[in-house]
Design an enzyme around this catalytic site. Structure first.
Site, PDB file in Angstrom:
ATOM      1  CE  LYS A 225      30.673   7.973 -26.774  1.00  0.00           C
ATOM      2  NZ  LYS A 225      31.933   7.448 -27.511  1.00  0.00           N
TER       3      LYS A 225
ATOM      4  NE  ARG B 245      29.633   2.236 -28.471  1.00  0.00           N
ATOM      5  CZ  ARG B 245      29.045   2.497 -29.476  1.00  0.00           C
ATOM      6  NH1 ARG B 245      29.478   3.383 -30.469  1.00  0.00           N
ATOM      7  NH2 ARG B 245      28.345   1.470 -30.176  1.00  0.00           N
TER       8      ARG B 245
ATOM      9  N   GLY C 119      35.726  11.374 -32.944  1.00  0.00           N
ATOM     10  CA  GLY C 119      36.548  10.611 -33.844  1.00  0.00           C
ATOM     11  C   GLY C 119      37.934  10.519 -33.477  1.00  0.00           C
TER      12      GLY C 119
ATOM     13  CG  MET D  26      40.613   9.429 -27.847  1.00  0.00           C
ATOM     14  SD  MET D  26      40.795   9.692 -26.191  1.00  0.00           S
ATOM     15  CE  MET D  26      39.128  10.268 -25.901  1.00  0.00           C
TER      16      MET D  26
ATOM     17  NE  ARG E   5      28.409  14.287 -29.770  1.00  0.00           N
ATOM     18  CZ  ARG E   5      29.360  13.636 -30.519  1.00  0.00           C
ATOM     19  NH1 ARG E   5      30.144  12.945 -29.667  1.00  0.00           N
ATOM     20  NH2 ARG E   5      29.097  13.568 -31.611  1.00  0.00           N
TER      21      ARG E   5
ATOM     22  CG  HIS F 138      36.131  12.916 -39.043  1.00  0.00           C
ATOM     23  ND1 HIS F 138      37.318  13.422 -39.841  1.00  0.00           N
ATOM     24  CD2 HIS F 138      36.638  12.741 -37.946  1.00  0.00           C
ATOM     25  CE1 HIS F 138      38.257  13.934 -38.997  1.00  0.00           C
ATOM     26  NE2 HIS F 138      37.821  13.318 -37.877  1.00  0.00           N
TER      27      HIS F 138
ATOM     28  CB  SER G  84      43.884  52.642 -19.925  1.00  0.00           C
ATOM     29  OG  SER G  84      43.543  51.830 -21.086  1.00  0.00           O
TER      30      SER G  84
ATOM     31  CB  CYS H 218      43.259  50.381 -24.330  1.00  0.00           C
ATOM     32  SG  CYS H 218      44.795  50.739 -23.658  1.00  0.00           S
TER      33      CYS H 218
ATOM     34  CE1 TYR I  49      38.429  51.814 -21.076  1.00  0.00           C
ATOM     35  CE2 TYR I  49      37.978  52.969 -19.076  1.00  0.00           C
ATOM     36  CZ  TYR I  49      38.989  52.684 -20.129  1.00  0.00           C
ATOM     37  OH  TYR I  49      40.078  53.524 -20.267  1.00  0.00           O
TER      38      TYR I  49
HETATM   39  C1  PEP Z   1      49.222  47.913 -24.987  1.00  0.00           C
HETATM   40  O1  PEP Z   1      50.614  48.029 -24.560  1.00  0.00           O
HETATM   41  O2  PEP Z   1      48.706  47.094 -24.654  1.00  0.00           O
HETATM   42  C2  PEP Z   1      48.725  49.110 -25.704  1.00  0.00           C
HETATM   43  C3  PEP Z   1      47.226  49.288 -25.707  1.00  0.00           C
HETATM   44  O3  PEP Z   1      49.555  49.986 -26.282  1.00  0.00           O
HETATM   45  P1  PEP Z   1      50.490  49.530 -27.562  1.00  0.00           P
HETATM   46  O4  PEP Z   1      49.835  48.545 -28.191  1.00  0.00           O
HETATM   47  O5  PEP Z   1      49.973  50.975 -28.627  1.00  0.00           O
HETATM   48  O6  PEP Z   1      51.655  49.592 -27.217  1.00  0.00           O
END
Ligand code: PEP
Ligand code: MG
Length: 904
Positions: A23, A92, A101, A103, A336, A452, A786, A854, A874
């Site tokens: 502000k 303020r 809201g 503070m 803002r 609010h 992975s 993953c 990835y």
């Molecule tokens: C992990 O452990 O991140 C994974 C992808 O395998 P899972 O969740 O199947 O153990």
């Protein structure tokens, strides 16, 4: 101490929000731009931090305030609390990130028994002066002296009833004078001291109250939720008061340069005549629109629009502006970057590009994955919905079903039981924050889009309807009634925050138009849609495509079957990063694995494995057909074997019952014996992953054989399968080496049988700290890594991933040990460091190694930025999160997350 602790609004600029708060920095910026801002000064966040550390106001601060006050007094030729010509100020809070809201604000500081008379004379408006004085005592009592605000509110209500009046602004001067007397008595009774008559004492206590409000429970809760660090402190802005409550030629309002709920271009706002401060957002009276203001005060309307244009083009984003009209003169109190809904964020970003205010790269930084996720929620199927029981102002979109609850405490109790609830209030205030967090939707009978409830709900991405005026809310008795229908606690309601419709009962929802676009393309999705939806779909399409052009990380999906793979591919997945083959043996197929495990002879075992082979092959064919031409990572069996066996307790009961009845059932006994043999105290740390493959002869070979045969068949059919086999839970390079050799033998045999080349990559998951640390030894044996960040988080912290979140994480949040679960967002310093080390060591010995993630973190926006920054190739996540990951991967390559969060 050489740092200054106080800055005039004429110093500083919008880049100084760390020091001056958002502000304060924006007030300075507007002053620089020549916008009419009441003069004043800002006490820095540094001063607050010092105060919170030492529990007392630094001496330098007192001196600097005195000097700044003197300058202000000289500038406007008034003295704070002077009996003839008083300067009054507002106090303020204003932290770096807006905390709507959460503070405190105290207005009219400087009024006392003397200066109220001066103000009356000076303005020739005694009613106004007494109204300002009673407001000061009320705000001061509540905020500085911590007196329950309802004690003051009740007295005002009593007075209005006795005078037969409805609205605050109708209360006459004499009654307001009486009210001042009553309020002063309340202060004396509640605190044992008089309301302070010394203006400077009022000012100093108010400043301290703002500092203290940084650490109220509700402020802490808000920060935890919004992940705002606890150590930033708040700045305090002291500004000369301007008054919107000086009669019908005065008023106060809030406006946005574009519609923050829908994203429609053109200004949007609320205005309230003869009102001050929070009146406009608190919902105490229903507000007028900006168009109404145009009718009442056309000159002000034009000037306001000029300023809106100036601010929007200057900030290059939609602005949220608070203004006051004092006797026909416009003042801007605050601006803002405006908070907005998900659809507004996408539409506004695209509009600003079209208006050549920002670039496509900048537009991408104005939206985020969480917003895209919201747009992928279903909406009510209006064709099948009953008639709404009432309508309110659509304040925050989404279609939500939940049970009616009327207070925060009950809301939390219901939510703790896992129930979805809709919090119903007349209006909300910051004390309702806990209940709002616990709810899936919020419904109020008063207030507008800037109330609010609306602002906070939008910030949280929760559905909200405000100002459903036909509804009568009886908070005390936990019920509401509307058009002859009673709503009791626990009744199901459905609320549509896009249309403002409220339905009794649970209404079916229909899929979102954005999901339709992702699945079927833009032409199909925009057919038969209204203009607003078409604009939204086009904006999402443009930004996603731009993100795809910019992103360095590829995005794959975790999918275990053909159908999921099909959706993932439509959603833009560039491959499959994880197919969990154990998911192929759920349900009826479980016994097939049970037979492998319990086989007593090599013969039995072979025949059990042989029964599995065609099923697995068919699974892989379907999957690889869907993913033709794209890399597909198939992971060999991972979970503990006992997961495929019957439940040990069930078997024990059966066996005991048999014994009691003198029945001999050898099958049950043999099964129980085997299951007991396999029973583990910590199955997550037991016979899992590659260990299972190494001790169960033929199991992994069977899977590899099924994969290779599926691939061969598809190649023969002219397709282009790209297969990667992944070995889970490797801790030693030897585990991988042995498993890899065995797999290669099987692949080679099948390749020879089919007279084909089967170029299958073989890699490993990195999900144990040892694997990460020895990745220079594992790297040469793997074609890819992975990162299984679920297990890596579990094993790095030593947390059981199935238990700890429910067990004690909430306490960890309270204690500030976590701001978010490390299972949700990667713990950069610990788990993330292991990922970084493994990536570096792996690549140092094998430059061709490709690297992905993953675990669940692969679909988490903040984690994606981290994975981008450390140079992975990835991320892989559930199909639904693929579009979110695409968007975040693009954003990550344009800027880091900090630069992107402009609107916090
Ligand atoms: C992990 O452990 O991140 C994974 C992808 O395998 P899972 O969740 O199947 O153990
Ligand atoms: Mg795992």
């Amino acid at each position: 101490m050489s740092h200054r602790l106080v800055y005039s609004f004429e110093e500083g600029d919008k880049g100084q929000s760390d020091l001056l708060g958002g502000k304060g920095a924006n007030l300075a910026e507007m002053t620089r731009l020549g916008i009419p801002v009441p003069p004043g000064f800002t006490i820095t966040t540094e001063a607050c931090k010092q105060y919170l550390l030492d529990r007392e106001v630094p001496l330098e601060l007192e001196i600097e305030i005195t000097k700044a006050l003197r300058n202000l007094e000289d500038k406007i030729q008034k003295r704070l609390g002077d009996k003839d010509n008083p300067l009054l100020v507002s106090v303020r809070s204003g932290a770096k990130y807006s905390m709507p809201g959460m503070m405190e604000t105290i207005l009219n500081v400087g009024l006392n028994d003397q200066s109220v008379l001066g103000l009356a004379k000076q303005t020739n408006n005694p009613r106004f002066a007494w109204d300002a004085y009673r407001r000061l005592i009320q705000m001061y009592g509540k905020t500085v002296l911590n007196i329950d605000g309802s004690i003051f509110a009740k007295e005002l209500e009593k007075l209005k009833i006795s005078l037969n009046l409805n609205a605050d602004h109708e209360v006459p001067e004499s009654a307001l004078k009486d009210l001042v007397g009553i309020y002063k008595k309340i202060i004396l009774e509640e605190t044992g001291s008089e309301f302070p008559q010394t203006p400077r004492e009022q000012l100093d206590s108010s400043i301290r109250a703002v500092f203290d409000s940084w650490n109220t429970e509700r402020a802490k809760l808000y920060r935890r939720r919004e992940r705002i660090p606890d150590d930033l402190g708040t700045a305090v802005n002291i500004g000369a008061m301007v008054f919107g409550n000086m009669g019908s030629d005065s008023g106060t309002g809030v406006c946005f340069t574009r519609n923050p709920a829908t994203g429609a271009s053109g200004s949007y706002g609320d205005y309230l005549q003869n009102a001050q401060g929070e009146d406009v957002v608190s919902g105490i009276r229903n507000t007028l629109t900006l168009e109404d203001l145009g009718q009442i005060e056309p000159k002000i309307f034009d000037e306001l629009h000029e300023i809106m244009y100036k601010l929007e083009t200057h900030y290059r984003d939609m602005c949220d502006i608070e203004f006051t009209v004092e006797r026909g003169r416009l003042w801007i109190l605050q601006t803002r970057i405006g908070k907005r809904t998900a659809s507004a964020a996408f539409r506004i970003a695209a509009q600003l590009v079209d208006e050549q205010i920002i670039t496509m790269d900048e537009a991408l930084l104005r939206v985020n994955g969480q917003q895209l996720a919201q747009l992928m929620f279903p909406q009510f199927d209006n064709k099948n919905a009953p008639e709404p029981i009432t309508r309110g102002i659509p304040a925050s979109p989404g279609a939500t079903v939940g049970k009616a609850v009327f207070d925060s405490q009950r809301a939390k109790e219901f939510a703790d039981r896992g129930e979805n609830i809709i919090l119903i209030r007349r209006e909300t205030n910051p004390d309702d924050l806990g209940g709002m967090i616990a709810s899936v939707g919020i419904l109020t009978s008063r207030g507008g889009k800037t109330s609010h409830a609306a602002v906070v709900a939008r910030g949280m991405g929760k559905t909200a309807i405000c100002g459903a005026e036909e509804m009568n809310v009886d908070e005390v008795n936990h019920r509401a009634s509307v058009n002859g229908i009673d709503i009791f606690e626990g009744d199901f309601l459905s609320i549509d925050g896009t249309t403002g419709e409220v339905f009794l009962g649970a209404v079916d929802a229909k899929p979102s138009t954005i999901v339709k676009y992702l699945l079927h393309g833009i032409t199909d999705a925009t057919k038969d849609q209204v203009a607003d939806d078409i604009e939204l779909i086009r904006a999402v399409d443009r930004l996603l495509r731009h993100s795809d052009r910019r992103k360095k990380l590829a995005v794959r999906a975790n999918a275990d079957n053909g159908e999921d793979a099909n959706i993932a591919r439509k959603f833009g997945a560039q491959g499959i990063g994880l197919c969990r083959t154990e998911h192929m043996f759920l349900g009826d197929r479980r016994v097939l694995i049970e037979r492998v495990i319990l086989a007593k002879s090599a013969e039995q075992r072979e025949s059990a494995l042989a029964a599995l082979l065609p099923l697995q092959r068919a699974d892989f064919i379907k999957l690889l057909e869907e993913m033709d031409g794209l890399p597909t990572t198939i992971r060999l069996l991972d979970p503990p074997l006992h997961e495929f066996l019957p439940d040990i307790s069930d078997l024990r009961v059966k066996s005991a019952l048999n014994r009691e009845r003198n029945i001999v059932n050898e099958e049950v006994e043999a099964l129980l014996h085997s299951v007991e043999l396999m029973h583990e105290s910590n199955p997550m740390l037991g016979l899992r992953g590659v260990r299972l493959g190494l001790v169960s002869p033929g199991l992994y070979e069977l899977q590899v054989g099924a994969i290779a045969e599926a691939m061969a068949e598809l190649i023969i059919r002219g397709l282009n399968p790209k297969v990667e086999i992944m070995i889970p839970l490797v801790g030693s390079h030897m585990e991988l080496r042995i498993t890899r050799n065995a797999a290669e033998r099987v692949i080679q045999k099948i390749a020879q049988e089919n007279k084909l080349d089967l170029p299958i990559e073989i890699g490993t998951m990195i999900e144990l700290p040892r694997a990460a640390l020895t990745s220079n030894r594992i790297g040469p044996v793997a074609d890819f890594f992975s990162f299984g960040t679920n297990d890596l988080t579990q094993t790095t912290w030593g947390f059981s991933r199935d238990d700890v979140e429910a067990e004690f994480f909430s306490r960890y949040f309270e204690l500030g040990i976590f701001t978010i679960s490390p299972f949700e967002t990667i713990d950069e310093f610990g788990v993330g460091e292991l990922v970084r080390i493994a990536a570096e060591r792996g690549r140092s010995v094998n430059p061709n190694l490709h690297l992905g993630v993953c675990g669940e973190h692969g679909g988490d926006p903040e984690s994606i930025h981290f994975f981008h920054n450390i140079g992975l190739d990835y991320v892989s996540c559930s199909a639904f999160r693929v579009p979110i990951a695409r968007l975040e991967a693009g954003r990550a390559s344009i800027a880091n997350l900090n630069a992107a969060t402009t609107d916090k």
